[in-house]
Design a protein around this motif. Structure first.
Motif, PDB file in Angstrom:
ATOM      1  N   LEU A 172     102.987  28.535  19.175  1.00 14.20           N
ATOM      2  CA  LEU A 172     103.625  29.818  18.907  1.00 14.20           C
ATOM      3  C   LEU A 172     102.647  30.917  19.327  1.00 14.20           C
ATOM      4  CD1 LEU A 172     106.195  30.954  17.829  1.00 14.20           C
ATOM      5  CD2 LEU A 172     105.335  30.656  15.510  1.00 14.20           C
ATOM      6  N   ASP A 173     102.985  31.629  20.426  1.00 16.82           N
ATOM      7  CA  ASP A 173     102.090  32.604  21.047  1.00 16.82           C
ATOM      8  C   ASP A 173     102.233  33.972  20.380  1.00 16.82           C
ATOM      9  OD1 ASP A 173     100.215  33.417  22.890  1.00 16.82           O
ATOM     10  OD2 ASP A 173     101.509  33.179  24.647  1.00 16.82           O
ATOM     11  N   ASP A 174     101.242  34.823  20.576  1.00 13.49           N
ATOM     12  CA  ASP A 174     101.281  36.212  20.072  1.00 13.49           C
ATOM     13  C   ASP A 174     101.564  36.252  18.576  1.00 13.49           C
ATOM     14  OD1 ASP A 174     101.022  36.839  22.739  1.00 13.49           O
ATOM     15  OD2 ASP A 174     103.125  37.364  23.026  1.00 13.49           O
ATOM     16  N   PHE A 175     101.087  35.241  17.854  1.00 16.13           N
ATOM     17  CA  PHE A 175     101.442  35.159  16.440  1.00 16.13           C
ATOM     18  C   PHE A 175     100.945  36.384  15.683  1.00 16.13           C
ATOM     19  CE2 PHE A 175     101.015  33.800  12.001  1.00 16.13           C
ATOM     20  CZ  PHE A 175     102.304  33.350  11.788  1.00 16.13           C
ATOM     21  N   LEU A 195      96.897  33.091  17.356  1.00 13.52           N
ATOM     22  CA  LEU A 195      96.744  34.366  16.671  1.00 13.52           C
ATOM     23  C   LEU A 195      96.489  35.447  17.709  1.00 13.52           C
ATOM     24  CD1 LEU A 195      96.461  35.650  13.832  1.00 13.52           C
ATOM     25  CD2 LEU A 195      94.015  35.194  14.023  1.00 13.52           C
ATOM     26  N   ASP A 196      97.331  36.455  17.734  1.00 13.98           N
ATOM     27  CA  ASP A 196      97.250  37.465  18.788  1.00 13.98           C
ATOM     28  C   ASP A 196      95.885  38.143  18.826  1.00 13.98           C
ATOM     29  OD1 ASP A 196      98.996  38.841  20.843  1.00 13.98           O
ATOM     30  OD2 ASP A 196      98.081  40.550  19.805  1.00 13.98           O
ATOM     31  N   GLN A 197      95.477  38.458  20.046  1.00 17.43           N
ATOM     32  CA  GLN A 197      94.140  39.032  20.230  1.00 17.43           C
ATOM     33  C   GLN A 197      93.973  40.386  19.558  1.00 17.43           C
ATOM     34  OE1 GLN A 197      93.741  40.816  24.259  1.00 17.43           O
ATOM     35  NE2 GLN A 197      94.821  38.986  24.907  1.00 17.43           N
TER      36      GLN A 197
HETATM   37 MG    MG Z   1      99.785  37.641  24.307  1.00 14.49          MG
END
Ligand code: MG
Ligand code: C2E
Ligand code: MG
Ligand code: MG
Length: 286
Positions: A172-175, A195-197
């Motif tokens: 799950l991206d951009d969490f 975990l989103d940057q």
């Molecule tokens: Mg992203």
């Protein structure tokens, strides 16, 4: 005077708008033939496991070869708008499957656009290239965004279940940036959270509120048996904090930017050497 100023502002505004329209047209022209012209290229960014310091996976990130300044967060929405995303997505899957054979033992992570998942035959495409390149699905991670889990349509469900059923992993991206509902983590079989940057990068992780959020996500992941990848790691202090809090993986410029496949092979080897020599900071009291 106010009127004149207003007119001036309008002239500037319409000049800017004209420029934007022109820029948009140029970009569409560039993108229209880009797949056929071989203008796209995949770059790869390693993801390091904090338990071993070893790079255990690597993420494919699409680039325009001759236009490095036109980044995917800008051109992908345009490609989507032009209706070309399913075709670009197919090219990305093919190229990433083929490249994945260059780093046996390291898993390959591939971003899927929501439009790709909604399009008719993602599973058929994946099956086709799996057979063509003799891919072990356990070595492939597909990254989806939170919005995809919101889509309760039968089709999207069956695509995600189909990928899991075939043995692919889901991340799950951009969490933390979308409409995440924690319930999704319980009922979808997600293997990892990214975990989103924006929670990590540029010292944000040192702000008390962000630190609390990051720790909470790490704990949820640990308790559910879901790996947590912290993205946007740019300095050693961030890695140290994440390691201390029990985060399982990190990804970011500190370890490597995304580089072309040949360079990625070398980058992975260098990171493996570093891990052996224990050059990443460790909290040895734990
Ligand atoms: Mg992203
Ligand atoms: P993403 O999947 O969350 O990818 C992570 C982005 O963060 C990448 O940007 C990566 O280069 C960047 N990044 C990684 N570490 C750091 C760091 O330490 N500091 C900073 N400042 N940035 C870091 P990129 O390659 O420009 O991609 C942006 C977004 O475009 C991706 O976010 C993803 O949503 C989309 N994208 C990229 N490649 C693909 C693709 O092949 N397919 C699809 N559907 N989307 C893609
Ligand atoms: Mg991603
Ligand atoms: Mg990401």
């Amino acid at each position: 005077a106010a009127k004149a100023e207003g007119k001036g502002a309008y002239a500037i505004y319409s000049h800017k708008l004209g420029h934007l329209v022109e820029q948009r047209r140029e970009r569409e022209e560039l993108l229209a033939g880009a797949i056929e012209n071989g203008a796209f290229e995949l770059h790869y960014q390693p993801i390091v496991c904090l338990a071993t310091d070893l790079p255990t996976s690597i993420e494919a990130l699409v680039r325009l070869k001759r236009n490095p300044n036109l980044t995917p967060d800008v051109f992908i929405p345009i490609v989507e708008n032009m209706g070309l995303m399913p075709r670009l997505g197919e090219w990305i899957i093919k190229a990433a499957f083929e490249d994945s054979l260059k780093w046996p033992g390291v898993h390959t992570s591939i971003n899927l656009s929501p439009l790709q998942i909604q399009s008719a035959d993602l599973l058929g495409i994946v099956d086709g290239y799996k057979a063509e390149f003799d891919i072990d699905p356990a070595t492939i991670i597909f990254e989806i965004t939170e919005g995809v889990l919101l889509d309760k349509t039968q089709h999207v469900r069956s695509v995600l279940d189909g990928l899991k059923g075939r043995g692919y992993k889901l991340a799950l991206d951009d969490f933390g940036t979308g409409y995440s509902s924690l319930s999704y983590l319980g009922d979808m079989n997600i293997d990892r959270l990214k975990l989103d940057q924006s929670f990590v990068r540029g010292g944000r992780i040192r702000e008390a509120r962000n630190a609390t959020l990051v720790k909470a996500v790490i704990d949820i992941g640990r308790n559910l048996g879901i790996e947590v990848v912290a993205e946007g790691v740019e300095d050693l202090a961030e890695v140290e904090a994440l390691r201390l809090w029990g985060c399982s993986h990190v990804q970011g410029y500190l370890l490597s930017k995304a580089v072309p496949a040949t360079a990625a092979v070398k980058r992975l080897r260098d990171l493996m050497d570093k891990a052996r020599n224990s050059e990443l900071p460790r909290d040895r009291t734990r």
